[in-house]
Design a protein around this motif. Structure first.
Motif, short mmCIF file in Angstrom:
data_model
loop_
_atom_site.label_atom_id
_atom_site.label_comp_id
_atom_site.label_asym_id
_atom_site.label_seq_id
_atom_site.Cartn_x
_atom_site.Cartn_y
_atom_site.Cartn_z
N LEU A 136 126.73 -18.35 28.17
CA LEU A 136 127.34 -17.57 29.23
C LEU A 136 128.62 -18.22 29.71
O LEU A 136 128.74 -19.44 29.75
N GLY A 137 129.56 -17.39 30.13
CA GLY A 137 130.80 -17.90 30.70
C GLY A 137 131.75 -16.76 30.99
O GLY A 137 131.64 -15.67 30.41
N PRO A 138 132.71 -16.99 31.90
CA PRO A 138 133.69 -15.95 32.21
C PRO A 138 134.62 -15.70 31.03
O PRO A 138 134.64 -16.46 30.05
N ASN A 139 135.39 -14.63 31.10
CA ASN A 139 136.37 -14.35 30.05
C ASN A 139 137.32 -15.54 29.91
O ASN A 139 137.80 -16.09 30.90
N GLY A 140 137.57 -15.93 28.66
CA GLY A 140 138.47 -17.05 28.41
C GLY A 140 137.83 -18.41 28.52
O GLY A 140 138.52 -19.43 28.40
N ALA A 141 136.50 -18.46 28.71
CA ALA A 141 135.83 -19.74 28.87
C ALA A 141 135.68 -20.50 27.56
O ALA A 141 135.48 -21.72 27.57
N GLY A 142 135.74 -19.79 26.43
CA GLY A 142 135.60 -20.44 25.13
C GLY A 142 134.40 -20.00 24.32
O GLY A 142 134.11 -20.54 23.26
N LYS A 143 133.67 -18.97 24.80
CA LYS A 143 132.45 -18.53 24.11
C LYS A 143 132.74 -18.09 22.68
O LYS A 143 132.12 -18.56 21.73
N THR A 144 133.67 -17.14 22.53
CA THR A 144 133.95 -16.59 21.21
C THR A 144 134.56 -17.64 20.30
O THR A 144 134.26 -17.69 19.10
N THR A 145 135.40 -18.51 20.84
CA THR A 145 135.97 -19.59 20.03
C THR A 145 134.88 -20.49 19.49
O THR A 145 134.89 -20.88 18.31
N ALA A 146 133.91 -20.83 20.32
CA ALA A 146 132.80 -21.68 19.87
C ALA A 146 132.03 -21.01 18.75
O ALA A 146 131.69 -21.64 17.73
N VAL A 147 131.73 -19.71 18.91
CA VAL A 147 130.98 -18.99 17.87
C VAL A 147 131.78 -18.94 16.58
O VAL A 147 131.22 -19.14 15.48
N ILE A 178 123.85 -18.14 7.46
CA ILE A 178 124.05 -17.53 8.78
C ILE A 178 124.32 -16.04 8.67
O ILE A 178 124.66 -15.51 7.61
N GLY A 179 124.18 -15.37 9.81
CA GLY A 179 124.62 -13.99 9.99
C GLY A 179 125.47 -13.92 11.24
O GLY A 179 125.36 -14.77 12.13
N LEU A 180 126.35 -12.93 11.31
CA LEU A 180 127.25 -12.79 12.45
C LEU A 180 127.43 -11.32 12.78
O LEU A 180 127.73 -10.51 11.91
N ALA A 181 127.21 -10.97 14.05
CA ALA A 181 127.48 -9.61 14.53
C ALA A 181 128.39 -9.73 15.74
O ALA A 181 128.05 -10.40 16.72
N THR A 223 116.83 -18.05 14.27
CA THR A 223 117.40 -18.63 15.48
C THR A 223 118.61 -17.80 15.88
O THR A 223 119.44 -17.46 15.03
N VAL A 224 118.73 -17.48 17.16
CA VAL A 224 119.81 -16.61 17.63
C VAL A 224 120.63 -17.33 18.70
O VAL A 224 120.07 -17.87 19.65
N LEU A 225 121.95 -17.34 18.51
CA LEU A 225 122.88 -17.78 19.55
C LEU A 225 123.57 -16.53 20.08
O LEU A 225 124.29 -15.85 19.35
N LEU A 226 123.33 -16.23 21.35
CA LEU A 226 123.77 -14.97 21.96
C LEU A 226 124.82 -15.25 23.02
O LEU A 226 124.56 -15.96 23.99
N LEU A 262 121.51 -16.58 13.41
CA LEU A 262 122.27 -15.35 13.64
C LEU A 262 123.11 -15.53 14.90
O LEU A 262 122.59 -15.86 15.97
N PHE A 263 124.41 -15.32 14.77
CA PHE A 263 125.32 -15.38 15.91
C PHE A 263 125.59 -13.95 16.40
O PHE A 263 126.06 -13.11 15.64
N LEU A 264 125.29 -13.71 17.66
CA LEU A 264 125.52 -12.40 18.27
C LEU A 264 126.55 -12.57 19.38
O LEU A 264 126.27 -13.19 20.41
#
Length: 322
Positions: free
Chosen positions: A37-48, A80-83, A188-191, A158-160
């Motif tokens: 979890l994190g606000p927009n621009g926190a780095g979530k998508t970059t990490a994934v 891995i899988g990615l959605a 295992t899921v990272l959401l 699986l990365f969601l």
């Protein structure tokens, strides 16, 4: 390390002199759903994207399914899988044709691609719509088909990335059911999500990221407990009754209660939730205070998010704008 399907230490990524990740740490236990979890621009998508080998890291180290993402990217991709946020399926094709196409792209022969498509259509409850064009699918059905496509090779991880963005409640529920089924089978899921109720319902562990760093990591209940205990809330019928209601609530709270004059609401933290509620109701009745509502409220992940990051969630902002 075998305990963790995903393990990252000190991940760093810079764009034009700005840190997207500034020493990000993450540990995801095998066979679980971990919320990010994190606000927009926190780095979530970059990490994934780094963990899924779509971006090169600038510093730190990460392993996925026991493989180093920087040194063994091809081996990682096979596990891995990615959605992403939007379904990446072809609307012209049927659901079955989409899955068979993805199977061939993953180098399955024709017979195995057809077999795997049939297995996934059954798993994601899409058999009845298998031979219909995807353009006629609902949003929830498209997301389930997208999840099925990401599972062609039965990935360990699986990365969601915000998988239910834009879906109605029914569609979100359908995706949640599919994710639970995957985890029950050992995936295992990272959401990543900005819907706090989604993380609360699905994740057994949650990492909060802000400004490229992990600022909290705990179970949903652990995070809620960290921001405070149960609260009693009293809403009075008349503004003139607020002072008397405040005195009553103060008598059962462990610290001075707060007042929201606009909502005619008084609320505060309590130790013994049931005893506090019973005593407050009795005193308010004895004082003759007209009460519109009285109840107990546990901290929510929205409270956690606001306390830790200082930001409201996208969901809360949308509600406030209506």
């Amino acid at each position: 390390m075998d305990t963790y399907a995903v393990h990252a230490e000190g991940l760093r990524k810079r764009y034009g002199g700005k840190d997207a990740l500034a020493g990000f740490d993450l540990a995801v236990r095998r066979g679980t759903v971990q919320g990010l979890l994190g606000p927009n621009g926190a780095g979530k998508t970059t990490a994934v994207r780094i963990l899924a080998t779509l971006l090169r890291l600038d510093g730190g180290r990460a392993t996925v399914a026991g493989l180093d993402v920087a040194k063994e990217p091809r081996a990682v991709r096979r596990r891995i899988g990615l959605a992403g946020q939007y379904a990446a399926v072809d609307q012209v094709l049927t659901g079955r044709q989409n899955l068979e196409m993805f199977g061939r792209l993953f180098h399955l022969d024709g017979r195995r691609a057809r077999q795997r498509a049939a297995e996934l259509l059954a798993r994601f409850d899409l058999v009845d719509a298998a031979d219909q064009g995807v353009e006629g699918y609902s949003g929830g059905m498209r997301r389930r088909l997208d999840l099925a496509a990401s599972m062609i090779l039965a990935p360990d991880v699986l990365f969601l990335d915000e998988p239910t963005t834009g879906l109605d409640p029914r569609g979100r529920g359908e995706v949640w059911d599919s994710v639970r089924a995957l985890v029950a089978d050992g995936t295992t899921v990272l959401l990543t999500t900005q819907y706090l109720d989604e993380a609360d319902k699905l994740a057994s562990q949650i990492t909060v990221i802000d400004r490229g760093r992990a600022i909290a990591d705990d179970t949903p209940d652990g995070l809620k407990s960290a921001v405070g205990g149960d609260r009693i809330e009293v809403v009075v019928g008349e503004a003139a009754d607020i002072p008397r209601a405040w005195q009553v609530v103060a008598g059962v709270c462990r610290e001075a209660p707060e007042t929201d004059h606009g909502e005619r609401r008084v609320h505060g933290l309590v130790h013994d939730r049931v005893a506090a509620l019973t005593e407050a109701a009795r005193r308010l009745r004895d004082e003759g205070v007209a009460v519109e509502d009285i109840g107990l409220r546990r901290p929510s992940l929205d409270d956690v998010f606001l306390r830790l990051t200082g930001h409201r969630t996208a969901e809360e902002k949308a509600g406030a704008a209506v």
